[in-house]
Structures are given as structure tokens and as C-alpha cells.
Write an enzyme that holds these catalytic residues in place. Structure first.
Site, PDB file in Angstrom:
ATOM      1  N   ASN A  19      35.741  39.864  35.525  1.00 14.61           N
ATOM      2  CA  ASN A  19      36.609  39.855  36.569  1.00 14.61           C
ATOM      3  C   ASN A  19      35.772  41.188  37.064  1.00 14.61           C
ATOM      4  O   ASN A  19      36.612  42.304  36.508  1.00 14.61           O
ATOM      5  CB  ASN A  19      38.253  39.643  36.556  1.00 14.61           C
ATOM      6  CG  ASN A  19      38.777  39.605  38.425  1.00 14.61           C
ATOM      7  OD1 ASN A  19      38.350  41.170  38.433  1.00 14.61           O
ATOM      8  ND2 ASN A  19      39.573  38.600  38.671  1.00 14.61           N
ATOM      9  N   HIS A  22      37.634  45.199  40.452  1.00 19.04           N
ATOM     10  CA  HIS A  22      38.063  46.494  40.234  1.00 19.04           C
ATOM     11  C   HIS A  22      37.579  47.227  39.968  1.00 19.04           C
ATOM     12  O   HIS A  22      36.924  49.379  40.532  1.00 19.04           O
ATOM     13  CB  HIS A  22      39.058  47.282  39.149  1.00 19.04           C
ATOM     14  CG  HIS A  22      40.425  46.789  38.916  1.00 19.04           C
ATOM     15  ND1 HIS A  22      41.308  46.339  40.150  1.00 19.04           N
ATOM     16  CD2 HIS A  22      41.264  45.711  38.251  1.00 19.04           C
ATOM     17  CE1 HIS A  22      42.419  45.813  40.180  1.00 19.04           C
ATOM     18  NE2 HIS A  22      42.290  44.923  39.278  1.00 19.04           N
ATOM     19  N   HIS A  55      38.705  38.131  42.856  1.00 19.54           N
ATOM     20  CA  HIS A  55      40.099  37.471  43.512  1.00 19.54           C
ATOM     21  C   HIS A  55      39.546  37.610  44.871  1.00 19.54           C
ATOM     22  O   HIS A  55      39.815  39.308  45.195  1.00 19.54           O
ATOM     23  CB  HIS A  55      41.306  38.167  42.845  1.00 19.54           C
ATOM     24  CG  HIS A  55      42.257  37.202  43.575  1.00 19.54           C
ATOM     25  ND1 HIS A  55      43.324  37.564  42.828  1.00 19.54           N
ATOM     26  CD2 HIS A  55      42.835  37.272  44.582  1.00 19.54           C
ATOM     27  CE1 HIS A  55      44.756  37.774  43.183  1.00 19.54           C
ATOM     28  NE2 HIS A  55      44.102  37.207  44.994  1.00 19.54           N
ATOM     29  N   ARG A  57      41.260  39.097  48.011  1.00 19.76           N
ATOM     30  CA  ARG A  57      43.071  38.571  48.468  1.00 19.76           C
ATOM     31  C   ARG A  57      43.161  38.728  50.348  1.00 19.76           C
ATOM     32  O   ARG A  57      42.069  39.222  50.672  1.00 19.76           O
ATOM     33  CB  ARG A  57      43.571  40.207  48.262  1.00 19.76           C
ATOM     34  CG  ARG A  57      43.933  40.075  46.707  1.00 19.76           C
ATOM     35  CD  ARG A  57      44.614  40.933  45.428  1.00 19.76           C
ATOM     36  NE  ARG A  57      45.706  40.943  45.907  1.00 19.76           N
ATOM     37  CZ  ARG A  57      46.853  40.738  44.887  1.00 19.76           C
ATOM     38  NH1 ARG A  57      46.919  40.463  43.628  1.00 19.76           N
ATOM     39  NH2 ARG A  57      48.562  40.518  45.467  1.00 19.76           N
ATOM     40  N   ARG A  61      42.411  44.137  49.442  1.00 13.37           N
ATOM     41  CA  ARG A  61      42.475  45.791  48.705  1.00 13.37           C
ATOM     42  C   ARG A  61      41.097  45.693  48.317  1.00 13.37           C
ATOM     43  O   ARG A  61      41.167  47.258  47.816  1.00 13.37           O
ATOM     44  CB  ARG A  61      43.686  45.726  47.751  1.00 13.37           C
ATOM     45  CG  ARG A  61      44.075  44.379  46.740  1.00 13.37           C
ATOM     46  CD  ARG A  61      44.941  45.485  46.651  1.00 13.37           C
ATOM     47  NE  ARG A  61      46.165  44.925  47.179  1.00 13.37           N
ATOM     48  CZ  ARG A  61      47.277  44.854  46.674  1.00 13.37           C
ATOM     49  NH1 ARG A  61      47.191  44.795  45.258  1.00 13.37           N
ATOM     50  NH2 ARG A  61      48.012  43.955  46.877  1.00 13.37           N
ATOM     51  N   GLU A  82      39.360  33.606  42.766  1.00 14.22           N
ATOM     52  CA  GLU A  82      40.567  33.463  42.526  1.00 14.22           C
ATOM     53  C   GLU A  82      41.418  33.587  44.282  1.00 14.22           C
ATOM     54  O   GLU A  82      40.527  34.341  44.579  1.00 14.22           O
ATOM     55  CB  GLU A  82      40.663  34.467  42.203  1.00 14.22           C
ATOM     56  CG  GLU A  82      41.236  34.476  40.013  1.00 14.22           C
ATOM     57  CD  GLU A  82      41.636  35.604  39.428  1.00 14.22           C
ATOM     58  OE1 GLU A  82      42.123  36.162  40.160  1.00 14.22           O
ATOM     59  OE2 GLU A  82      41.443  35.494  38.206  1.00 14.22           O
ATOM     60  N   THR A 113      48.126  39.886  39.852  1.00 13.12           N
ATOM     61  CA  THR A 113      49.093  38.592  40.395  1.00 13.12           C
ATOM     62  C   THR A 113      49.987  38.500  38.898  1.00 13.12           C
ATOM     63  O   THR A 113      49.933  38.316  37.685  1.00 13.12           O
ATOM     64  CB  THR A 113      47.950  37.755  39.898  1.00 13.12           C
ATOM     65  OG1 THR A 113      47.382  38.299  40.538  1.00 13.12           O
ATOM     66  CG2 THR A 113      48.556  36.398  40.134  1.00 13.12           C
ATOM     67  N   GLU A 163      44.725  27.575  34.049  1.00 13.23           N
ATOM     68  CA  GLU A 163      44.791  28.992  33.848  1.00 13.23           C
ATOM     69  C   GLU A 163      46.263  30.152  33.137  1.00 13.23           C
ATOM     70  O   GLU A 163      47.221  29.878  33.976  1.00 13.23           O
ATOM     71  CB  GLU A 163      44.080  29.773  34.363  1.00 13.23           C
ATOM     72  CG  GLU A 163      43.944  30.785  33.501  1.00 13.23           C
ATOM     73  CD  GLU A 163      42.701  32.082  34.434  1.00 13.23           C
ATOM     74  OE1 GLU A 163      41.723  32.083  34.998  1.00 13.23           O
ATOM     75  OE2 GLU A 163      43.133  33.920  34.152  1.00 13.23           O
ATOM     76  N   HIS A 206      45.262  37.638  31.736  1.00  9.60           N
ATOM     77  CA  HIS A 206      45.617  38.615  32.513  1.00  9.60           C
ATOM     78  C   HIS A 206      46.033  39.396  31.412  1.00  9.60           C
ATOM     79  O   HIS A 206      46.851  39.183  30.413  1.00  9.60           O
ATOM     80  CB  HIS A 206      46.841  37.757  33.388  1.00  9.60           C
ATOM     81  CG  HIS A 206      47.130  38.826  34.523  1.00  9.60           C
ATOM     82  ND1 HIS A 206      48.179  39.996  33.764  1.00  9.60           N
ATOM     83  CD2 HIS A 206      47.081  38.961  36.024  1.00  9.60           C
ATOM     84  CE1 HIS A 206      47.773  40.910  35.031  1.00  9.60           C
ATOM     85  NE2 HIS A 206      47.428  40.123  36.504  1.00  9.60           N
TER      86      HIS A 206
HETATM   87  N1  PXP Z   1      42.595  35.538  35.302  1.00 10.68           N
HETATM   88  C1  PXP Z   1      43.851  35.483  37.025  1.00 10.68           C
HETATM   89  C2  PXP Z   1      44.275  33.391  37.369  1.00 10.68           C
HETATM   90  C3  PXP Z   1      43.483  36.547  37.480  1.00 10.68           C
HETATM   91  O1  PXP Z   1      45.189  37.141  38.686  1.00 10.68           O
HETATM   92  C4  PXP Z   1      43.910  38.130  36.957  1.00 10.68           C
HETATM   93  C5  PXP Z   1      44.083  39.433  37.983  1.00 10.68           C
HETATM   94  O2  PXP Z   1      43.382  39.058  38.838  1.00 10.68           O
HETATM   95  C6  PXP Z   1      42.911  37.750  35.695  1.00 10.68           C
HETATM   96  C7  PXP Z   1      42.937  36.797  35.395  1.00 10.68           C
HETATM   97  C8  PXP Z   1      42.660  39.065  34.929  1.00 10.68           C
HETATM   98  O3  PXP Z   1      43.826  39.940  34.671  1.00 10.68           O
HETATM   99  P1  PXP Z   1      42.839  41.594  33.837  1.00 10.68           P
HETATM  100  O4  PXP Z   1      42.011  42.072  35.181  1.00 10.68           O
HETATM  101  O5  PXP Z   1      43.976  42.466  34.206  1.00 10.68           O
HETATM  102  O6  PXP Z   1      41.854  41.383  33.140  1.00 10.68           O
END
Ligand code: PXP
Length: 258
Positions: A19, A22, A55, A57, A61, A82, A113, A163, A206
Site C-alpha cells: 500500500n 503514505h 486507497h 479517500r 488526503r 481501496e 480505516t 480481507e 492493517h
Molecule cells: N488493508 C486495508 C483494507 C486498509 O484499509 C489498509 C490501510 O489503508 C491496509 C490494508 C494497510 O494497513 P497498514 O497501512 O496499516 O499496513
């Protein structure tokens, strides 16, 4: 299926989705284009990522609409979008047709999330969204707590994938709550088993870190982990020395050439 990652390690049937949200968070702190999430996506793939997750949003952001267009246009691996199950996001997904859409709950005031989707509360609406996305060939995933009722309902609504939210497990691990960790892992394990038996593909994610990933990766039903925040944070530590060295070299070169 046995795969070789960029580091040569063998993985058996367990994919990693990276992901890159960030990277966009850091870019957006200054505006402009650096650091570019698409460049990060290419590097993640070189490192062994099987897919890229982003994601979009509602408040934009981090990831932007143009990031999604560029990721979809240029990535060499599957894109997992996402998104909240809103009309706006469904229209965007139908325009770009990512490999998969992971439907997540979204509240503007949350930092990330925070929990799984309210599948029971939104069943009618979710079923319609799942149908629309699947009709264009998008695989649909629901981000849920490992709760038996929610898992069974997800299958009945026609989701391809669930998931499982690993946030509570990771929080217990951070707090060194040994009994809590064991309880959450048991919940994830039972949930993964039930989901697979219900015909769902099982993913998880997550909050996963180097310390927490192994116990989840061991669950045999899980075929994909999605990891973001920790990896992007670690990339700073892994890459800062080289970035500083390169800057110093440029400065020294400029003085020599002056
Ligand atoms: N899976 C989903 C559905 C999420 O919403 C997120 C966070 O955006 C992640 C995985 C990844 O989480 P993390 O950034 O904490 O590794």
C-alpha cells in the site's frame, strides 16, 4: 505455486500487496510531485510486491484521482483500489477498472480505516455495489472483522474476497498483551477457515509489521497480505543513508567544479 521474490526468497502461495498511500501523504505535505507514489509502486514491485494497493479517500488526503489513473495505466502488476462504497467511488472504479476493489468503511475524522465494514447494516447497498463492480470484471473484496456472521453474509452478498482486519491483533501485540494476541490470532484463524469454506478468497491486513507478520502469514487459508504504513516508514530508515550520501556527493562535486 512457488514464486521467487526480488530478494530471492521463496514464497508459497502468499502474495504481498504494498500500500503506497503514505508516499502520497509525504508528497502532499508540500504539494508538488515528489515523492511520486507511482515511482514507489515500481520500486515495490522490483522488491517483490505482487500487487499495489491504493486507497482513494473521499477527502483525497493522500492518493489523488490522477494517481489512480497513472497507477492503472502504468503498473505491471495488479492494482487493488481501496474505496468506500459510495456512488462517486463506484463511478471512478468503473472508469479505471482496477484488478480488484476492496470496499472499506470510511469516516472523515478517522486517521486510518479503524474497523471492518458494517456488512449487516449496509447489506442491500453493498450487494448492489458488488454486482456493479463484478459486472465489469473487477474482483470485489470486503474489508471485515473476522466475525462468523459477517463472513457468511459477505459470501451471500457475492463478494469474491474478504480481507480480514488485523488491526486489533497488531494493537494487542504492540501492548505486549500476550493473552489478547492469542485471542485475536485465534479469531483470525477461525475466520480464515470459515471464509475459505464459504468459497471466499482470504486476504488480511492493517497494522502489520516485521514483528506481527509471521503469525498471520502462517495461516494457510490466507493468500494475500496488504501492508503499507510500516513498510513506507521502514523505507525511510533503509533509504536515508543513501539519500544523504548522494546529496553530500552533489554538494562536494559542486564545490570542486566551482
Ligand atoms: N488493508 C486495508 C483494507 C486498509 O484499509 C489498509 C490501510 O489503508 C491496509 C490494508 C494497510 O494497513 P497498514 O497501512 O496499516 O499496513
Amino acid at each position: 505455486m512457488i514464486k521467487t521474490t526480488g530478494t530471492g526468497e521463496q514464497l508459497e502461495g502468499l502474495r504481498l500487496g504494498v500500500n503506497i498511500d503514505h508516499v502520497a501523504t509525504i508528497r502532499n505535505a508540500r504539494g508538488g510531485r515528489h515523492p511520486d507514489p507511482l515511482r514507489a509502486a515500481h520500486i515495490a514491485i522490483e522488491g517483490g510486491a505482487d500487487g499495489i494497493t491504493a486507497h482513494l479517500r473521499e477527502d483525497r488526503r493522500h492518493i489523488s484521482d490522477s494517481d489512480i489513473a497513472r497507477l492503472k495505466g502504468e503498473l505491471t502488476r495488479p492494482l487493488n483500489l481501496e474505496m468506500a462504497a459510495t456512488d462517486e467511488m463506484v463511478a471512478i472504479a468503473l472508469r479505471h477498472v482496477p484488478n480488484a476493489c476492496c470496499l472499506v468503511p470510511e469516516r472523515r475524522e478517522e486517521r486510518t480505516t479503524e474497523g471492518g465494514l458494517d456488512v449487516s447494516g449496509g447489506a442491500g447497498h453493498l450487494e448492489g455495489v458488488i454486482d456493479q463492480l463484478k459486472a465489469t470484471g473487477i474482483r470485489v473484496s470486503l474489508f471485515i472483522e473476522a466475525d462468523p456472521t459477517v463472513i457468511e453474509l459477505s459470501a451471500r452478498l457475492g463478494a469474491d474476497i474478504v480481507e480480514l482486519h488485523t488491526g486489533a491483533y497488531c494493537e494487542k501485540a504492540l501492548a505486549d498483551d500476550v493473552a489478547g494476541v492469542a485471542r485475536e490470532l485465534e479469531r483470525l484463524s477461525a475466520g480464515a477457515e470459515l471464509a475459505m469454506a464459504a468459497g471466499l478468497e482470504v486476504h488480511a491486513g492493517h497494522g502489520l509489521t516485521y514483528n506481527t507478520v509471521k503469525a498471520v502469514a502462517r495461516l494457510p487459508q490466507i493468500v494475500e497480505l496488504n501492508i503499507g504504513h510500516f513498510l513506507i516508514g521502514e523505507a525511510i530508515f533503509g533509504g536515508l543513508t543513501a539519500a544523504v550520501q548522494h546529496m553530500r556527493a552533489l554538494m562536494a562535486q559542486a564545490r570542486r567544479e566551482a
